[in-house]
Design an enzyme around this catalytic site. Sequence first.
Site, PDB file in Angstrom:
ATOM      1  N   ASP A   1       0.886  -1.145   0.000  1.00  0.00           N
ATOM      2  CA  ASP A   1       0.000   0.000   0.000  1.00  0.00           C
ATOM      3  C   ASP A   1       0.936   1.209   0.000  1.00  0.00           C
ATOM      4  O   ASP A   1       2.156   1.055   0.131  1.00  0.00           O
ATOM      5  CB  ASP A   1      -0.885  -0.017   1.246  1.00  0.00           C
ATOM      6  CG  ASP A   1      -1.991   1.031   1.208  1.00  0.00           C
ATOM      7  OD1 ASP A   1      -2.200   1.669   0.155  1.00  0.00           O
ATOM      8  OD2 ASP A   1      -2.645   1.227   2.243  1.00  0.00           O
TER       9      ASP A   1
ATOM     10  N   ASP B   1      -0.029   4.928   1.341  1.00  0.00           N
ATOM     11  CA  ASP B   1      -0.246   5.771   2.512  1.00  0.00           C
ATOM     12  C   ASP B   1      -0.131   4.955   3.790  1.00  0.00           C
ATOM     13  O   ASP B   1      -0.686   3.859   3.892  1.00  0.00           O
ATOM     14  CB  ASP B   1      -1.631   6.420   2.453  1.00  0.00           C
ATOM     15  CG  ASP B   1      -1.749   7.445   1.341  1.00  0.00           C
ATOM     16  OD1 ASP B   1      -0.748   8.110   1.029  1.00  0.00           O
ATOM     17  OD2 ASP B   1      -2.857   7.592   0.793  1.00  0.00           O
TER      18      ASP B   1
END
Length: 172
Positions: free
Chosen positions: A19, A21
């Site tokens: 991922d 963030d």
Amino acid sequence: MAVVDSGAMGGAGVVIVFDFDKTILECDSDNWVVDELGANELFTHLLPTLPRNSLMDRMMVELHSRGKTIRDIEECLKRAPIHPSIISAVKSSAYSFGCDVRILSDANNFFIETILKHHGLLDCFSEILTNPSYIDGEGRLRILPYHDFSSSSHRCNICPPNMCKVIITLPI
């Protein structure tokens, strides 16, 4: 982060999916830009009224109307916190050992690519699956949904309406 032995699924090698963030980046890139460029009050006001992806597109239009340029957004993104261990892990561990390294994120390609280029990481990733963005004719950053949720929903109760990570990762 997810690690998949694609050899077990008929592929070759190991696929590592990050991922972006709060994983590669130590914060949420949307919040970082809004806070750093002084639009947090409007963001907080609009947050309950719009899907996050639509909200960020609206915030980019607002920042432009306040005189913020693409260069201002880029400089802001370059200051976003990323831990040196993450840089090292991507460069010297995953990428140098021949892993297929990818990003699957609900951020957007402008934010992600700007930050990865700044840290010399962009070429380490074979694929970045995220919300598309572009700079329009007036110099505004526009952010689009990965899935067009206005015309059809993916009907996933886990993911946001603009990006179903389950559907996207099935081909791995």
